[in-house]
Scaffold this active site. Structure first.
Site, mmCIF file in Angstrom:
data_model
loop_
_atom_site.group_PDB
_atom_site.id
_atom_site.type_symbol
_atom_site.label_atom_id
_atom_site.label_comp_id
_atom_site.label_asym_id
_atom_site.label_seq_id
_atom_site.Cartn_x
_atom_site.Cartn_y
_atom_site.Cartn_z
ATOM 1 N N LYS A 245 4.903 8.392 -55.994
ATOM 2 C CA LYS A 245 5.356 9.697 -56.509
ATOM 3 C C LYS A 245 6.879 9.789 -56.418
ATOM 4 O O LYS A 245 7.525 8.959 -55.761
ATOM 5 C CB LYS A 245 4.695 10.813 -55.703
ATOM 6 N N TYR B 71 37.991 18.492 -47.494
ATOM 7 C CA TYR B 71 37.830 19.923 -47.757
ATOM 8 C C TYR B 71 37.633 20.704 -46.466
ATOM 9 O O TYR B 71 36.879 20.268 -45.579
ATOM 10 C CB TYR B 71 36.597 20.168 -48.631
HETATM 11 C C1 LIG Z 1 2.998 11.505 -50.322
HETATM 12 C C2 LIG Z 1 1.600 11.334 -49.903
HETATM 13 C C3 LIG Z 1 1.222 10.243 -49.091
HETATM 14 C C4 LIG Z 1 2.213 9.249 -48.535
HETATM 15 O O1 LIG Z 1 2.780 9.794 -47.367
HETATM 16 P P1 LIG Z 1 3.820 8.940 -46.496
HETATM 17 O O2 LIG Z 1 4.075 9.781 -45.307
HETATM 18 O O3 LIG Z 1 5.043 8.789 -47.349
HETATM 19 O O4 LIG Z 1 3.161 7.656 -46.213
HETATM 20 C C5 LIG Z 1 -0.112 10.090 -48.798
HETATM 21 N N1 LIG Z 1 -1.040 10.977 -49.249
HETATM 22 C C6 LIG Z 1 -0.707 12.039 -50.011
HETATM 23 C C7 LIG Z 1 -1.766 12.969 -50.462
HETATM 24 C C8 LIG Z 1 0.619 12.262 -50.354
HETATM 25 O O5 LIG Z 1 0.931 13.306 -51.117
#
Ligand SMILES: *Cc1c(COP(=O)(O)O)cnc(C)c1O
Length: 357
Positions: free
Chosen positions: A35, A253
């Site tokens: 994702k 800054y």
């Molecule tokens: C993002 C996600 C994961 C992966 O989680 P990590 O902590 O990055 O390993 C697993 N399951 C679901 C449903 C997620 O949305």
């Protein structure tokens, strides 16, 4: 020459980190979670590197999932947040995607406008995260409704842990999940990266590796190196100017950093418009010319400033590592009050990518 910032992405490191999850959960299928554009590493790039070796992919964005299927990947592709409107069900069926079903609204859509052909469903049960998921007491009813809809080709029982990375652990969530799913002879998927490495009792049929795939740790107290992971993204740039400052001079800054001695300051071509966190304070670690030093002053849009005291050889053109090989992203994240996840997802499109095959 072009502005010197680069993100180098290592395909061998990705495959190594995938193999680490396989070794930690040897009896489970391992989904590579891609994702958010592969946690900022590029969905297509990650899919190309891992496609030949993975059991499947997990993602949230349906366009990317369809593209993954059209690219020729034949294994499982799971939509971890499911669908948002009924019209997506036909797309899901057409591309042979699997989808999570986590809400009453989704159950209604499955009945009102079922997909043209049955689809693979992950029924998500809420075990204490209290974001997505059917209440444990309603799980068996939801399962009945999925079966009645005729929409399911297969059903996997799923949950997502709130505390797999921390001291609270997974015991209470596991108790709720087992109670909700008792007696059901269906495959199960529970574990994220933290649970893969810390809670073998959660592995079941399918685990979902996200952040660990990219070589960052999900834990506050165990480093990526301790988990046997390798950094996938290395963000590098160069010193583009050097300032020789007197005691009392200030940097950047707001003049938030004041020299207490004569200082050589390096200006590095990397700022928040590249994805470097603006809230990284003075003292955030950075590697200049192979030597570890610290940032000074505020992060600006296109530049950071660094103390060159430990790097007397540094000059314009000296290489700088912001994170990755030689400086764990998690250390920069901790200094900045965030997690490796956020830093890697935030790398901006203007940063050129170099792929290591
Ligand atoms: C993002 C996600 C994961 C992966 O989680 P990590 O902590 O990055 O390993 C697993 N399951 C679901 C449903 C997620 O949305």
């Amino acid at each position: 020459m072009a502005r010197p910032i680069r993100a180098t992405i290592s395909a061998p490191a990705l495959r190594h980190n995938y193999a680490q999850a396989k070794a930690a959960a040897p009896r489970s299928r391992v989904l590579a979670v891609v994702k958010a554009n592969g946690y900022g590493h590029g969905l297509d790039r990650v899919a190309r590197s891992l496609g030949p070796v993975v059991d499947g992919f997990g993602t949230l964005e349906i366009e990317g999932a369809v593209r993954l299927r059209e690219s020729g990947f034949a294994g499982e592709i799971v939509l971890l947040e499911g669908f948002f409107e009924a019209s997506e069900l036909a797309v899901i069926a057409g591309a042979r995607l699997a989808t999570s079903v986590h809400s009453e609204e989704q159950l209604r859509m499955l009945h009102a406008s079922p997909p043209p052909t049955p689809i693979d469903i992950y029924l998500k049960i809420n075990t204490g995260m209290n974001r997505l998921g059917i209440a444990p007491r309603a799980a068996k009813g939801a399962l009945d409704r999925i079966r009645e809809s005729g929409a399911a080709k297969s059903i996997t029982l799923m949950t997502h842990f709130a505390n797999a990375d921390g001291p609270a652990g997974v015991a209470e969530a596991m108790r709720r999940f087992e109670e909700a799913t008792q007696g059901l002879a269906l495959p199960r998927s529970l574990a994220n990266s933290a649970a893969i490495f810390a809670h073998p009792e959660t592995h079941a049929d399918t685990v979902r590796e996200g952040v660990a795939l990219y070589g960052a740790t999900p834990f506050a107290d165990r480093s990526a190196e301790q988990l046997g992971l390798k950094p996938v993204m290395t963000l590098t740039s160069q010193v583009i100017a050097v300032q020789e400052l007197e005691p009392g001079d200030t940097v950047g800054y707001g003049s938030t950093f004041r020299c207490d001695r004569a200082m050589r300051i390096g200006v590095v071509a990397c700022g928040y418009a590249d994805g470097y966190p603006r809230h990284a304070p003075s003292g955030t670690p950075v590697v200049v010319g192979g030597v570890r030093t610290k940032t000074v002053g505020r992060v600006s849009m296109d530049m950071i400033t660094v103390d060159l005291k430990p790097v007397s050889h540094a000059r314009v053109g000296t290489p700088v590592t912001l994170w990755g090989e030689g400086l764990p992203i998690d250390e920069v994240a901790v200094a900045s009050g965030t997690v490796g996840y956020e830093l890697m997802c935030a790398v901006m499109p203007r940063v050129p990518i170099i792929e290591v095959a």
